[in-house]
Design a protein around this motif. Structure first.
Motif, PDB file in Angstrom:
ATOM      1  N   GLY A  73       5.954  22.908 -17.536  1.00 30.40           N
ATOM      2  CA  GLY A  73       5.227  21.652 -17.461  1.00 30.40           C
ATOM      3  C   GLY A  73       5.404  21.024 -16.091  1.00 30.40           C
ATOM      4  N   ASN A  74       4.385  20.425 -15.566  1.00 27.79           N
ATOM      5  CA  ASN A  74       4.422  19.724 -14.289  1.00 27.79           C
ATOM      6  C   ASN A  74       3.539  18.499 -14.378  1.00 27.79           C
ATOM      7  OD1 ASN A  74       5.799  21.285 -11.919  1.00 27.79           O
ATOM      8  ND2 ASN A  74       4.841  22.812 -13.210  1.00 27.79           N
ATOM      9  N   LYS A  75       4.024  17.404 -13.854  1.00 28.48           N
ATOM     10  CA  LYS A  75       3.249  16.171 -13.765  1.00 28.48           C
ATOM     11  C   LYS A  75       3.527  15.579 -12.394  1.00 28.48           C
ATOM     12  CE  LYS A  75       4.069  15.582 -18.672  1.00 28.48           C
ATOM     13  NZ  LYS A  75       4.813  14.808 -19.690  1.00 28.48           N
ATOM     14  N   SER A  76       2.499  15.076 -11.748  1.00 32.74           N
ATOM     15  CA  SER A  76       2.663  14.513 -10.414  1.00 32.74           C
ATOM     16  C   SER A  76       2.444  13.012 -10.460  1.00 32.74           C
ATOM     17  CB  SER A  76       1.677  15.145  -9.438  1.00 32.74           C
ATOM     18  OG  SER A  76       2.014  16.490  -9.212  1.00 32.74           O
ATOM     19  N   TRP A  77       3.113  12.312  -9.576  1.00 31.17           N
ATOM     20  CA  TRP A  77       3.064  10.852  -9.505  1.00 31.17           C
ATOM     21  C   TRP A  77       2.717  10.448  -8.084  1.00 31.17           C
ATOM     22  CZ3 TRP A  77       3.647   9.076 -14.321  1.00 31.17           C
ATOM     23  CH2 TRP A  77       4.233   9.941 -15.231  1.00 31.17           C
ATOM     24  N   ILE A  78       1.831   9.489  -7.947  1.00 31.77           N
ATOM     25  CA  ILE A  78       1.473   8.975  -6.619  1.00 31.77           C
ATOM     26  C   ILE A  78       1.581   7.458  -6.629  1.00 31.77           C
ATOM     27  CG2 ILE A  78      -0.040  10.889  -6.019  1.00 31.77           C
ATOM     28  CD1 ILE A  78      -2.409   9.058  -6.676  1.00 31.77           C
ATOM     29  N   LYS A  79       1.817   6.925  -5.454  1.00 32.99           N
ATOM     30  CA  LYS A  79       1.931   5.479  -5.325  1.00 32.99           C
ATOM     31  C   LYS A  79       1.208   5.047  -4.053  1.00 32.99           C
ATOM     32  CE  LYS A  79       6.168   4.007  -5.697  1.00 32.99           C
ATOM     33  NZ  LYS A  79       7.470   3.329  -5.761  1.00 32.99           N
ATOM     34  N   PHE A  80       0.536   3.916  -4.153  1.00 34.05           N
ATOM     35  CA  PHE A  80      -0.151   3.318  -3.021  1.00 34.05           C
ATOM     36  C   PHE A  80       0.524   1.994  -2.695  1.00 34.05           C
ATOM     37  CE2 PHE A  80      -3.211   5.902  -5.229  1.00 34.05           C
ATOM     38  CZ  PHE A  80      -3.933   6.515  -4.226  1.00 34.05           C
ATOM     39  N   THR A  81       0.622   1.672  -1.411  1.00 37.84           N
ATOM     40  CA  THR A  81       1.085   0.341  -1.034  1.00 37.84           C
ATOM     41  C   THR A  81      -0.042  -0.339  -0.284  1.00 37.84           C
ATOM     42  OG1 THR A  81       2.059   1.147   1.020  1.00 37.84           O
ATOM     43  CG2 THR A  81       3.511   0.996  -0.900  1.00 37.84           C
ATOM     44  N   GLY A  82       0.022  -1.650  -0.243  1.00 42.27           N
ATOM     45  CA  GLY A  82      -1.014  -2.425   0.440  1.00 42.27           C
ATOM     46  C   GLY A  82      -2.089  -2.939  -0.494  1.00 42.27           C
ATOM     47  N   LEU A  83      -2.154  -2.415  -1.699  1.00 42.69           N
ATOM     48  CA  LEU A  83      -3.181  -2.864  -2.641  1.00 42.69           C
ATOM     49  C   LEU A  83      -2.984  -4.318  -3.042  1.00 42.69           C
ATOM     50  CD1 LEU A  83      -3.427   0.289  -4.920  1.00 42.69           C
ATOM     51  CD2 LEU A  83      -5.107  -0.510  -3.276  1.00 42.69           C
ATOM     52  N   GLU A  84      -1.734  -4.781  -2.989  1.00 44.35           N
ATOM     53  CA  GLU A  84      -1.462  -6.169  -3.366  1.00 44.35           C
ATOM     54  C   GLU A  84      -2.135  -7.164  -2.422  1.00 44.35           C
ATOM     55  OE1 GLU A  84       1.651  -4.643  -0.646  1.00 44.35           O
ATOM     56  OE2 GLU A  84       0.917  -3.909  -2.547  1.00 44.35           O
ATOM     57  N   SER A  85      -2.559  -6.716  -1.246  1.00 43.62           N
ATOM     58  CA  SER A  85      -3.215  -7.601  -0.285  1.00 43.62           C
ATOM     59  C   SER A  85      -4.721  -7.724  -0.527  1.00 43.62           C
ATOM     60  CB  SER A  85      -2.977  -7.096   1.139  1.00 43.62           C
ATOM     61  OG  SER A  85      -3.621  -5.841   1.330  1.00 43.62           O
ATOM     62  N   VAL A  86      -5.240  -6.982  -1.502  1.00 41.09           N
ATOM     63  CA  VAL A  86      -6.675  -7.000  -1.790  1.00 41.09           C
ATOM     64  C   VAL A  86      -6.977  -8.039  -2.867  1.00 41.09           C
ATOM     65  CG1 VAL A  86      -8.605  -5.637  -2.675  1.00 41.09           C
ATOM     66  CG2 VAL A  86      -6.910  -4.576  -1.180  1.00 41.09           C
ATOM     67  N   ASP A  87      -7.963  -8.890  -2.613  1.00 38.90           N
ATOM     68  CA  ASP A  87      -8.425  -9.841  -3.625  1.00 38.90           C
ATOM     69  C   ASP A  87      -9.345  -9.078  -4.581  1.00 38.90           C
ATOM     70  OD1 ASP A  87      -9.460 -11.868  -5.180  1.00 38.90           O
ATOM     71  OD2 ASP A  87     -10.330 -12.982  -3.504  1.00 38.90           O
ATOM     72  N   THR A  88      -8.784  -8.598  -5.672  1.00 37.44           N
ATOM     73  CA  THR A  88      -9.539  -7.723  -6.570  1.00 37.44           C
ATOM     74  C   THR A  88     -10.722  -8.427  -7.236  1.00 37.44           C
ATOM     75  OG1 THR A  88      -8.001  -8.159  -8.382  1.00 37.44           O
ATOM     76  CG2 THR A  88      -7.578  -6.215  -7.009  1.00 37.44           C
ATOM     77  N   ALA A  89     -10.689  -9.740  -7.309  1.00 38.52           N
ATOM     78  CA  ALA A  89     -11.810 -10.476  -7.889  1.00 38.52           C
ATOM     79  C   ALA A  89     -13.068 -10.336  -7.029  1.00 38.52           C
ATOM     80  CB  ALA A  89     -11.443 -11.949  -8.058  1.00 38.52           C
ATOM     81  N   ARG A  90     -12.901 -10.049  -5.758  1.00 37.74           N
ATOM     82  CA  ARG A  90     -14.042  -9.907  -4.842  1.00 37.74           C
ATOM     83  C   ARG A  90     -14.552  -8.476  -4.727  1.00 37.74           C
ATOM     84  NH1 ARG A  90     -12.604 -11.733   0.661  1.00 37.74           N
ATOM     85  NH2 ARG A  90     -14.823 -11.476   0.976  1.00 37.74           N
ATOM     86  N   LEU A  91     -13.885  -7.529  -5.361  1.00 36.91           N
ATOM     87  CA  LEU A  91     -14.299  -6.135  -5.244  1.00 36.91           C
ATOM     88  C   LEU A  91     -15.617  -5.871  -5.947  1.00 36.91           C
ATOM     89  CD1 LEU A  91     -10.978  -4.170  -5.868  1.00 36.91           C
ATOM     90  CD2 LEU A  91     -12.121  -4.577  -3.701  1.00 36.91           C
ATOM     91  N   LYS A  92     -16.475  -5.105  -5.292  1.00 32.29           N
ATOM     92  CA  LYS A  92     -17.712  -4.611  -5.905  1.00 32.29           C
ATOM     93  C   LYS A  92     -17.504  -3.197  -6.403  1.00 32.29           C
ATOM     94  CE  LYS A  92     -21.204  -4.571  -3.273  1.00 32.29           C
ATOM     95  NZ  LYS A  92     -22.322  -4.620  -2.355  1.00 32.29           N
ATOM     96  N   THR A  93     -16.794  -2.395  -5.636  1.00 31.47           N
ATOM     97  CA  THR A  93     -16.534  -1.002  -6.003  1.00 31.47           C
ATOM     98  C   THR A  93     -15.115  -0.636  -5.587  1.00 31.47           C
ATOM     99  OG1 THR A  93     -17.288  -0.077  -3.892  1.00 31.47           O
ATOM    100  CG2 THR A  93     -18.956  -0.325  -5.616  1.00 31.47           C
ATOM    101  N   ALA A  94     -14.574   0.331  -6.277  1.00 32.50           N
ATOM    102  CA  ALA A  94     -13.277   0.897  -5.891  1.00 32.50           C
ATOM    103  C   ALA A  94     -13.275   2.338  -6.375  1.00 32.50           C
ATOM    104  CB  ALA A  94     -12.128   0.112  -6.494  1.00 32.50           C
ATOM    105  N   THR A  95     -13.007   3.247  -5.466  1.00 35.59           N
ATOM    106  CA  THR A  95     -13.097   4.670  -5.771  1.00 35.59           C
ATOM    107  C   THR A  95     -11.831   5.391  -5.344  1.00 35.59           C
ATOM    108  OG1 THR A  95     -15.482   4.565  -5.358  1.00 35.59           O
ATOM    109  CG2 THR A  95     -14.479   6.754  -5.400  1.00 35.59           C
TER     110      THR A  95
END
Length: 165
Positions: free
Chosen positions: A56-78
């Motif tokens: 079995g194998n499972k991979s984990w990823i993490k992003f930083t900097g997302l906390e600086s995005v005003d998600t209420a203003r997002l139109k798209t995120a991919t």
């Protein structure tokens, strides 16, 4: 359909109401492995490995900097993942996210995460995650993939419901 070794480059792109575009590249990744490797850390900052083995194998990823995005203003995120090498045959990989209310080892470091402490992992299953702590986002499937081939996954709802960055 079998799930097998894949290498991906992962990034999130988002655009806000006024057409501004921002991108985030995964800055931390780690592959965990079950069976007799539950305490083994397998990290490589240059790639994210997705593979299926009898352990079995499972991979984990993490992003930083997302906390600086005003998600209420997002139109798209991919979320875009790109195949790093050719891969013959029918392939697939599940992409899930850790639910916002799961705080188990949420601040993991790349060299510290293991099968037993990965957030949202079901350590008793070689394939499954804990469905009370994670949500399946998409299954990426392809046949005879070529290096550079990309796959886009809509992550707008995930980012808009996130409260902890």
């Amino acid at each position: 359909m079998k799930k097998i070794y894949l290498l991906f480059v992962i990034a999130i792109s988002a655009s806000v109401v006024f057409g501004e575009s921002v991108s985030f590249t995964a800055n931390v990744s780690c592959r965990t492995e079950g069976a007799s490797y539950v305490d083994t850390n397998r990290s490589d900052p240059s790639k994210l490995s997705v593979r299926r083995t009898s352990n079995g194998n499972k991979s984990w990823i993490k992003f930083t900097g997302l906390e600086s995005v005003d998600t209420a203003r997002l139109k798209t995120a991919t979320l875009t993942i790109a195949l790093q090498e050719d891969k013959a045959g029918a392939q697939s990989c599940d992409v899930s996210y850790v639910n916002d209310d799961c705080q188990d080892n949420i601040n993991w470091a790349e060299t510290q995460i293991t099968w037993n402490n990965a957030p949202g992992n079901d350590p008793g299953s070689l394939a499954a995650l804990d469905s009370t702590k994670t949500t399946l986002l998409s299954t990426v499937s392809f046949t005879n993939g070529v290096a550079g081939q990309t796959f886009d996954i809509d992550v707008l709802a995930v980012l808009q419901t996130d409260t902890d960055g």
